[in-house]
Design a protein around this motif. Structure first.
Motif, PDB file in Angstrom:
ATOM      1  N   PHE A 285      -5.504   1.166   3.299  1.00 19.93           N
ATOM      2  CA  PHE A 285      -4.838   1.960   2.365  1.00 19.93           C
ATOM      3  C   PHE A 285      -5.091   1.393   0.767  1.00 19.93           C
ATOM      4  CE2 PHE A 285      -1.539   3.504   5.816  1.00 19.93           C
ATOM      5  CZ  PHE A 285      -2.596   4.586   6.303  1.00 19.93           C
ATOM      6  N   ASN A 286      -5.084   0.183   0.752  1.00 17.67           N
ATOM      7  CA  ASN A 286      -5.356  -0.439  -0.363  1.00 17.67           C
ATOM      8  C   ASN A 286      -6.454  -0.205  -1.197  1.00 17.67           C
ATOM      9  OD1 ASN A 286      -2.761  -1.789  -1.314  1.00 17.67           O
ATOM     10  ND2 ASN A 286      -3.246  -3.003   0.674  1.00 17.67           N
TER      11      ASN A 286
ATOM     12  N   PHE B 100       2.321   6.285  -6.929  1.00 19.42           N
ATOM     13  CA  PHE B 100       1.256   7.291  -7.369  1.00 19.42           C
ATOM     14  C   PHE B 100       1.487   8.613  -7.218  1.00 19.42           C
ATOM     15  CE2 PHE B 100      -3.052   9.187  -6.953  1.00 19.42           C
ATOM     16  CZ  PHE B 100      -3.577   8.924  -8.113  1.00 19.42           C
TER      17      PHE B 100
ATOM     18  N   VAL C   5      -9.480   5.683  -5.274  1.00 20.48           N
ATOM     19  CA  VAL C   5      -8.938   6.917  -6.033  1.00 20.48           C
ATOM     20  C   VAL C   5      -8.515   6.606  -7.608  1.00 20.48           C
ATOM     21  CG1 VAL C   5      -6.975   8.605  -6.124  1.00 20.48           C
ATOM     22  CG2 VAL C   5      -7.928   7.800  -3.833  1.00 20.48           C
ATOM     23  N   LEU C   6      -8.088   5.612  -7.750  1.00 19.85           N
ATOM     24  CA  LEU C   6      -7.684   5.108  -9.262  1.00 19.85           C
ATOM     25  C   LEU C   6      -9.096   4.945  -9.939  1.00 19.85           C
ATOM     26  CD1 LEU C   6      -4.959   2.544  -8.776  1.00 19.85           C
ATOM     27  CD2 LEU C   6      -4.630   4.785  -9.628  1.00 19.85           C
TER      28      LEU C   6
ATOM     29  N   CYS D 289       0.486   0.536  -9.977  1.00 24.40           N
ATOM     30  CA  CYS D 289      -0.421   1.240  -9.134  1.00 24.40           C
ATOM     31  C   CYS D 289      -1.858   0.702  -9.139  1.00 24.40           C
ATOM     32  CB  CYS D 289      -0.433   2.619  -9.477  1.00 24.40           C
ATOM     33  SG  CYS D 289       1.135   3.538  -9.280  1.00 24.40           S
TER      34      CYS D 289
ATOM     35  N   ASN E 260      -6.450   3.377  -2.362  1.00 26.09           N
ATOM     36  CA  ASN E 260      -5.791   3.390  -3.513  1.00 26.09           C
ATOM     37  C   ASN E 260      -6.514   3.246  -4.876  1.00 26.09           C
ATOM     38  OD1 ASN E 260      -3.252   4.255  -2.351  1.00 26.09           O
ATOM     39  ND2 ASN E 260      -2.506   2.231  -2.322  1.00 26.09           N
TER      40      ASN E 260
ATOM     41  N   PRO F  23      -2.564  -2.571  -5.303  1.00 23.86           N
ATOM     42  CA  PRO F  23      -3.538  -2.549  -4.297  1.00 23.86           C
ATOM     43  C   PRO F  23      -4.538  -3.819  -4.338  1.00 23.86           C
ATOM     44  CG  PRO F  23      -3.471  -0.372  -5.393  1.00 23.86           C
ATOM     45  CD  PRO F  23      -2.593  -1.450  -6.248  1.00 23.86           C
TER      46      PRO F  23
ATOM     47  N   ALA G  19       0.953  -1.198   0.210  1.00 23.61           N
ATOM     48  CA  ALA G  19       0.039  -0.189   0.038  1.00 23.61           C
ATOM     49  C   ALA G  19       0.729   1.332  -0.003  1.00 23.61           C
ATOM     50  CB  ALA G  19      -0.971  -0.077   1.227  1.00 23.61           C
TER      51      ALA G  19
ATOM     52  N   CYS H  90       2.476   1.692  -3.479  1.00 18.75           N
ATOM     53  CA  CYS H  90       1.713   2.133  -4.361  1.00 18.75           C
ATOM     54  C   CYS H  90       1.409   3.427  -4.268  1.00 18.75           C
ATOM     55  CB  CYS H  90       0.385   1.420  -4.397  1.00 18.75           C
ATOM     56  SG  CYS H  90       0.677  -0.423  -5.306  1.00 18.75           S
ATOM     57  N   ILE H  91       1.134   3.981  -3.022  1.00 20.44           N
ATOM     58  CA  ILE H  91       0.895   5.569  -2.836  1.00 20.44           C
ATOM     59  C   ILE H  91       2.070   6.182  -3.241  1.00 20.44           C
ATOM     60  CG2 ILE H  91       0.577   7.051  -1.067  1.00 20.44           C
ATOM     61  CD1 ILE H  91      -1.056   5.262   0.592  1.00 20.44           C
TER      62      ILE H  91
END
Length: 221
Positions: free
Chosen positions: A203-204, A140, A210-211, A172, A207, A176, A133, A136-137
């Motif tokens: 958190f994942n 991103f 948001v994506l 990204c 992510n 997640p 997580a 990836c953040i």
């Protein structure tokens, strides 16, 4: 030295320096082997009692290849008692460690008392989920910074940079999903701390959300 194997052992008792064991069929054995399970146990009864005297040593082991074994060695015969479940194996170990034959018993498997006094560790799956997580953040955010720089400078990236950029964007998105699966799995682990699993799962999820919002916004624009 001869070796005798007894399967589906459900209980071991020590009395007067004699190892007494009980074989008992379980439903899984009956379902898998049917009438052949009786041949496997060398009896047509559902319950068998056995005695082993003149014990020289007792060992316990638990592996995928050999199974859950209590090995009792005498002068002429080595008895391999295949315990029917993890619970019966642990009960046998705890009993042997407190019996009159404890000086002849050796085990590489920790007893229940040792397990209870062992500090609870963080879930490995949860830690992996949390690391994914955070990674990836970070990727991103780096992507956002790169996009802003490209937009401000009117820079046209070449094909190699676009390939790397596409791979990072794919990570990204895929990362997640993997992290979410690991986080949920770590969350379900018993006898482990779940803080990293919970954080990794949240958190994942954030992510992915948001994506997905970015993809939806781009498709509508």
């Amino acid at each position: 030295m001869r070796i005798k194997l007894f399967r589906c052992v459900s209980k071991i008792i020590i009395e007067d320096n004699v190892v007494r064991f009980e074989q008992k069929l379980n439903l899984i054995t009956i379902f898998l082997f049917g009438i052949f399970c009786f041949i496997l146990m060398k009896s047509k009864k559902n319950r068998i009692l056995g005695n082993i005297s003149d014990v020289k040593s007792i060992e316990s082991s638990n592996s995928l290849m050999s199974g859950r074994l209590i090995t009792v060695t005498t002068d002429k015969v080595k008895y391999k008692l295949d315990m029917r479940s993890k619970k019966s194996l642990q009960e046998a170990i705890d009993m042997l460690e407190q019996s009159e034959l404890s000086n002849k018993f050796s085990s590489h498997i920790p007893s229940q008392a040792v397990l209870e006094n062992t500090p609870i560790q963080h879930s490995d799956l949860g830690i992996a989920s949390f690391i994914i997580a955070i990674s990836c953040i970070t990727l991103f955010l780096i992507n956002i910074v790169v996009m802003l720089v490209i937009r401000e400078t009117n820079y046209i990236p070449d094909e190699d940079i676009l390939t790397i950029w596409g791979a990072i964007l794919l990570l990204c998105f895929v990362g997640p999903i993997v992290g979410l699966i690991l986080g949920i799995s770590g969350w379900k682990e018993k006898k482990s701390k779940h803080i990293y699993a919970i954080l990794g799962t949240l958190f994942n999820c954030a992510n992915l959300l948001v994506l997905l919002l970015i993809i939806i916004a781009n498709s509508l624009s």
